[in-house]
Motif scaffolding. Sequence first.
Motif, PDB file in Angstrom:
ATOM      1  N   PRO A 176      36.475  20.106  34.592  1.00  0.00           N
ATOM      2  CA  PRO A 176      35.873  21.696  34.621  1.00  0.00           C
ATOM      3  C   PRO A 176      36.886  22.634  35.184  1.00  0.00           C
ATOM      4  O   PRO A 176      37.837  22.056  35.891  1.00  0.00           O
ATOM      5  N   THR A 177      36.766  23.709  34.526  1.00  0.00           N
ATOM      6  CA  THR A 177      37.537  24.808  35.174  1.00  0.00           C
ATOM      7  C   THR A 177      36.711  25.775  35.585  1.00  0.00           C
ATOM      8  O   THR A 177      35.831  26.302  35.084  1.00  0.00           O
ATOM      9  N   TYR A 178      37.088  26.878  36.777  1.00  0.00           N
ATOM     10  CA  TYR A 178      35.958  27.482  37.234  1.00  0.00           C
ATOM     11  C   TYR A 178      36.829  29.053  37.107  1.00  0.00           C
ATOM     12  O   TYR A 178      37.859  29.056  37.465  1.00  0.00           O
ATOM     13  N   THR A 179      35.817  29.880  37.174  1.00  0.00           N
ATOM     14  CA  THR A 179      36.270  31.291  36.911  1.00  0.00           C
ATOM     15  C   THR A 179      35.316  31.912  37.802  1.00  0.00           C
ATOM     16  O   THR A 179      34.107  32.108  37.651  1.00  0.00           O
ATOM     17  N   TRP A 180      35.791  32.798  38.823  1.00  0.00           N
ATOM     18  CA  TRP A 180      34.705  33.659  39.636  1.00  0.00           C
ATOM     19  C   TRP A 180      34.574  35.260  38.998  1.00  0.00           C
ATOM     20  O   TRP A 180      35.676  35.622  38.812  1.00  0.00           O
ATOM     21  N   LEU A 181      33.352  35.497  39.081  1.00  0.00           N
ATOM     22  CA  LEU A 181      33.194  36.907  38.562  1.00  0.00           C
ATOM     23  C   LEU A 181      32.627  37.714  39.556  1.00  0.00           C
ATOM     24  O   LEU A 181      31.490  37.170  40.272  1.00  0.00           O
ATOM     25  N   LYS A 182      32.965  39.003  39.540  1.00  0.00           N
ATOM     26  CA  LYS A 182      32.195  39.947  40.533  1.00  0.00           C
ATOM     27  C   LYS A 182      31.953  41.209  39.700  1.00  0.00           C
ATOM     28  O   LYS A 182      32.624  41.806  39.084  1.00  0.00           O
ATOM     29  N   PRO A 186      36.019  39.214  35.948  1.00  0.00           N
ATOM     30  CA  PRO A 186      36.931  38.338  36.808  1.00  0.00           C
ATOM     31  C   PRO A 186      37.425  39.036  37.995  1.00  0.00           C
ATOM     32  O   PRO A 186      37.608  40.247  37.959  1.00  0.00           O
ATOM     33  N   LEU A 187      37.565  38.406  39.142  1.00  0.00           N
ATOM     34  CA  LEU A 187      37.945  39.012  40.396  1.00  0.00           C
ATOM     35  C   LEU A 187      39.388  39.551  40.054  1.00  0.00           C
ATOM     36  O   LEU A 187      40.172  38.994  39.497  1.00  0.00           O
ATOM     37  N   SER A 188      39.691  40.358  40.751  1.00  0.00           N
ATOM     38  CA  SER A 188      40.973  41.249  40.923  1.00  0.00           C
ATOM     39  C   SER A 188      41.840  40.391  41.803  1.00  0.00           C
ATOM     40  O   SER A 188      41.424  39.893  42.799  1.00  0.00           O
ATOM     41  N   ASN A 189      43.151  40.540  41.664  1.00  0.00           N
ATOM     42  CA  ASN A 189      44.108  40.050  42.639  1.00  0.00           C
ATOM     43  C   ASN A 189      43.816  40.533  44.016  1.00  0.00           C
ATOM     44  O   ASN A 189      43.812  41.876  44.281  1.00  0.00           O
ATOM     45  N   ASP A 190      43.563  39.987  44.931  1.00  0.00           N
ATOM     46  CA  ASP A 190      43.314  40.478  46.257  1.00  0.00           C
ATOM     47  C   ASP A 190      43.754  39.279  47.677  1.00  0.00           C
ATOM     48  O   ASP A 190      43.503  37.930  47.236  1.00  0.00           O
ATOM     49  N   SER A 191      44.564  39.699  48.414  1.00  0.00           N
ATOM     50  CA  SER A 191      44.930  38.632  49.384  1.00  0.00           C
ATOM     51  C   SER A 191      43.932  38.081  50.323  1.00  0.00           C
ATOM     52  O   SER A 191      44.129  36.991  50.930  1.00  0.00           O
ATOM     53  N   ARG A 192      42.877  38.919  50.404  1.00  0.00           N
ATOM     54  CA  ARG A 192      41.624  38.569  51.207  1.00  0.00           C
ATOM     55  C   ARG A 192      40.891  37.271  50.421  1.00  0.00           C
ATOM     56  O   ARG A 192      39.972  36.873  51.089  1.00  0.00           O
TER      57      ARG A 192
END
Length: 324
Positions: A176-182, A186-192
């Motif tokens: 499996p490969t995972y992709t998170w969506l908001k 797709p999620l933007s780059n965020d250090s948090r």
Amino acid sequence: MWGAPAAPRGHPAPPCLLPVTWLLALHAGLLAGVNITSPTPLVRGTAGKAALLSVRYASASADKPVVKWQLKRDKPVTVVQSIGTEIIGNLRPDYRDRIRVLENGSLLISPLQLADEGAYEVEVSITDDTFTGEKTINLTVDIPISKPQVLVASSTVLELSEFFTLNCSHENGTKPTYTWLKDGRPLSNDSRLLLSPDQKILTITRVLMADDDVYSCLVENPISHGRSVPVKLTVYRRSSLYIILSTGGIFLLVTLVTVCACWKPSKKYGWGEKRQAETQATSDYTEQDEERLKHEAEGIPRSGDHERKNPVALYILKDKVGSR
């Protein structure tokens, strides 16, 4: 014209011309070989279903081909050998009743097992042909992805919380490969936003009001994909009255548990010891009071002493002693 005499007609060509003659004969098809083609070098199979490793061969000979399929490992494993479609010898136990060779040399495997995955090499040779044809096809075997879901401890979180974790869970599926969506993107780059090495777990650190949104995860593998039902994450400001009221019961419970866990009965004020201490204090007070009264009484002259110290009485007593 002077020159070298021509070779007599009917005599063989000089040895220096043999390589050229051989190449010309090969190009003209005098020395035939087997040519193998395949529509695809990669076949993606599903565990429990059939997979066809398709090839085609061309030969000038009408004889039946000898077909040999091998699975490339550190040491190649012979899968099957056949003359035409007739299998030669005994199949390995793990391939028995699962292997067929078709007329064009293709290999049919059914049902597929995860262990069948690998690179398969086919060799086709015909008695009249000089060269053996070879071809390699890669086979992958996977289990389809089941419906994923996002697991969270709670759908609400306080602003500025240290972290909040979302887990993308599914029961079945290989590679499996995972992709998170908001909000479906797709999620933007965020250090948090921190992802586990396999990207299955998403951790939001230092939660902000901007994190209040809908989250879902997409899971894919070579043969299937699945998307979870979106989960709404609600972020409350710490100054919100709603949060104070909604978490009041939890806060009270935590406070009571903490107090009960930390409270220890005092030895000085224990029920039995307290009563004993009060009795001891009363006794000490009584003794001190009696001692004080005794000292006060000693300071007051007694009436008997005055009578004994009366000079007249002493004189009369002295007279009586003298007359004797």
